[in-house]
Structures are given as C-alpha cells and as structure tokens.
Motif scaffolding. Structure first.
Motif, PDB file in Angstrom:
ATOM      1  N   LYS A   1      -8.970   2.620   0.994  1.00 18.66           N
ATOM      2  CA  LYS A   1      -7.506   2.981   0.391  1.00 18.66           C
ATOM      3  C   LYS A   1      -7.138   4.457   0.283  1.00 18.66           C
ATOM      4  O   LYS A   1      -6.439   5.205   0.985  1.00 18.66           O
ATOM      5  N   PHE A   2      -8.423   5.223  -0.226  1.00 21.03           N
ATOM      6  CA  PHE A   2      -8.290   6.456  -0.271  1.00 21.03           C
ATOM      7  C   PHE A   2      -8.250   7.243   0.964  1.00 21.03           C
ATOM      8  O   PHE A   2      -7.544   8.200   1.403  1.00 21.03           O
ATOM      9  N   LEU A   3      -9.314   6.497   2.029  1.00 15.61           N
ATOM     10  CA  LEU A   3      -9.462   7.180   3.183  1.00 15.61           C
ATOM     11  C   LEU A   3      -8.195   7.060   3.867  1.00 15.61           C
ATOM     12  O   LEU A   3      -7.780   7.952   4.585  1.00 15.61           O
ATOM     13  N   LEU A   4      -7.561   5.966   3.889  1.00 16.85           N
ATOM     14  CA  LEU A   4      -6.392   5.497   4.612  1.00 16.85           C
ATOM     15  C   LEU A   4      -5.268   6.704   4.105  1.00 16.85           C
ATOM     16  O   LEU A   4      -4.356   6.909   4.972  1.00 16.85           O
ATOM     17  N   GLY A   5      -4.999   6.851   2.908  1.00 14.51           N
ATOM     18  CA  GLY A   5      -4.072   7.725   2.127  1.00 14.51           C
ATOM     19  C   GLY A   5      -4.388   9.074   2.811  1.00 14.51           C
ATOM     20  O   GLY A   5      -3.351   9.671   3.158  1.00 14.51           O
ATOM     21  N   LEU A   6      -5.537   9.479   2.929  1.00 10.77           N
ATOM     22  CA  LEU A   6      -5.809  10.774   3.506  1.00 10.77           C
ATOM     23  C   LEU A   6      -5.581  10.762   5.092  1.00 10.77           C
ATOM     24  O   LEU A   6      -5.058  12.070   5.577  1.00 10.77           O
ATOM     25  N   LEU A   7      -5.787   9.701   5.660  1.00 12.66           N
ATOM     26  CA  LEU A   7      -5.383   9.729   7.262  1.00 12.66           C
ATOM     27  C   LEU A   7      -3.849   9.878   7.431  1.00 12.66           C
ATOM     28  O   LEU A   7      -3.344  10.683   8.078  1.00 12.66           O
ATOM     29  N   ILE A   8      -3.018   9.186   6.537  1.00 18.07           N
ATOM     30  CA  ILE A   8      -1.640   9.199   6.422  1.00 18.07           C
ATOM     31  C   ILE A   8      -1.288  10.718   6.096  1.00 18.07           C
ATOM     32  O   ILE A   8      -0.181  11.136   6.979  1.00 18.07           O
ATOM     33  N   ILE A   9      -1.752  11.316   5.077  1.00 16.41           N
ATOM     34  CA  ILE A   9      -1.448  12.697   4.717  1.00 16.41           C
ATOM     35  C   ILE A   9      -1.801  13.504   5.843  1.00 16.41           C
ATOM     36  O   ILE A   9      -0.779  14.647   6.241  1.00 16.41           O
ATOM     37  N   GLU A  10      -2.894  13.307   6.757  1.00 14.58           N
ATOM     38  CA  GLU A  10      -3.262  14.347   7.816  1.00 14.58           C
ATOM     39  C   GLU A  10      -2.287  14.031   8.993  1.00 14.58           C
ATOM     40  O   GLU A  10      -1.667  14.988   9.399  1.00 14.58           O
TER      41      GLU A  10
ATOM     42  N   PHE B   1       0.753  -1.266  -0.096  1.00 12.81           N
ATOM     43  CA  PHE B   1      -0.023  -0.003   0.061  1.00 12.81           C
ATOM     44  C   PHE B   1       0.633   1.292  -0.083  1.00 12.81           C
ATOM     45  O   PHE B   1       0.335   2.308  -0.627  1.00 12.81           O
ATOM     46  N   PHE B   2       1.963   1.141   0.784  1.00 13.90           N
ATOM     47  CA  PHE B   2       2.727   2.337   0.871  1.00 13.90           C
ATOM     48  C   PHE B   2       3.551   2.687  -0.278  1.00 13.90           C
ATOM     49  O   PHE B   2       3.867   3.767  -0.617  1.00 13.90           O
TER      50      PHE B   2
END
Length: 141
Positions: A123-132, A59-60
């Motif tokens: 996946k998109f929400l998890l990506g947003l979480l990581i960016i936050e 994923f990363f």
C-alpha cells in the motif's frame, strides 16, 4: 468492474483496445483505468511482460491525503472513481523514469514475499507510485 485497474508494460509492448480506441503501449507505459472502463488486451509476444494490478476504490480515500487537489491524476481519481465522467483511462509514459520502474519492481518483490507487513508495504509503495505519477502529464482516453 468496480475497481481501478493499472496495466504496466515491464518489458516489450502491448496492443490494447481502450474505450474503443486501439492503443500501443511500450516498455514503461502505464495505463490507469477507472471503474467501468472497457478494454481488451491483444495477444502478446513471448518477451512481452504486462503487469495488471487491481486497486479497490477505498484505497484512494487514504491516498487523497497526500495528493494535490489540482493535479490531473487527482482530478481523474475523483471524477472517475467517485463520479461518472467521460474520461475512463489515463496513459502515462514513464519509460525514461528509472525510479518508476524501481518502485514497480519493489511492489513485485513484495508480492512474492511472505511476511507480516506485506500488505502494508504494498500500500505504501503504491501510494509512492501514485505520488510520482503526479509529475507526469497523462494522455486521456
């Protein structure tokens, strides 16, 4: 294990041993653990809710396209996921950030839903979480 693990305290608190250190987590705390990190969750109380997410390393590869290479989170992912470093875990205190809780609630709701785009949305929400999370200075373990 060969994946990244994320623990989020949605309600209450949690006592854990992480890499041999006893740590107390409160509502809003988020623990990122790299592959091979040692941890143990102590029994919780009835009102405690701790969410556990398993994230595969592949994923990363995707999310790195959106992460600034100089952030501590980016360095953590590169070092812990693709190299072997002494830092095995990061703790983020996000308790005062309502947007973080909102993102996690959206992920939880998607996990409950049955639709064709469930995996993509998560996946998109998890990506947003990581960016936050990049905005926070984590505590290293």
């Amino acid at each position: 294990h060969d994946y990244v693990e994320l623990n989020y305290v949605l309600n209450g608190s949690s006592h854990q041993f992480v890499e041999g250190k006893k740590v107390k987590f409160n509502k809003g705390d988020l623990l990122f653990m790299g592959p091979g990190a040692n941890h143990e969750i102590h029994p919780t109380e009835k009102e405690d809710i701790i969410l556990n997410f398993i994230i595969h390393k592949k994923f990363f590869n995707y999310i790195f396209e959106f992460i600034d290479e100089e952030s501590s989170l980016s360095n953590f992912f590169i070092d812990v996921i693709f190299k072997s470093t002494s830092t095995k875990a990061l703790i983020f205190n996000t308790g005062s950030h309502s947007g973080m809780e909102e993102l996690l609630n959206k992920i939880i709701n998607e996990l409950r839903m049955e639709n064709n785009f469930k995996e993509s949305k998560i996946k998109f929400l998890l990506g947003l979480l990581i960016i936050e999370l990049i905005q926070y200075r984590p505590k290293e373990i």
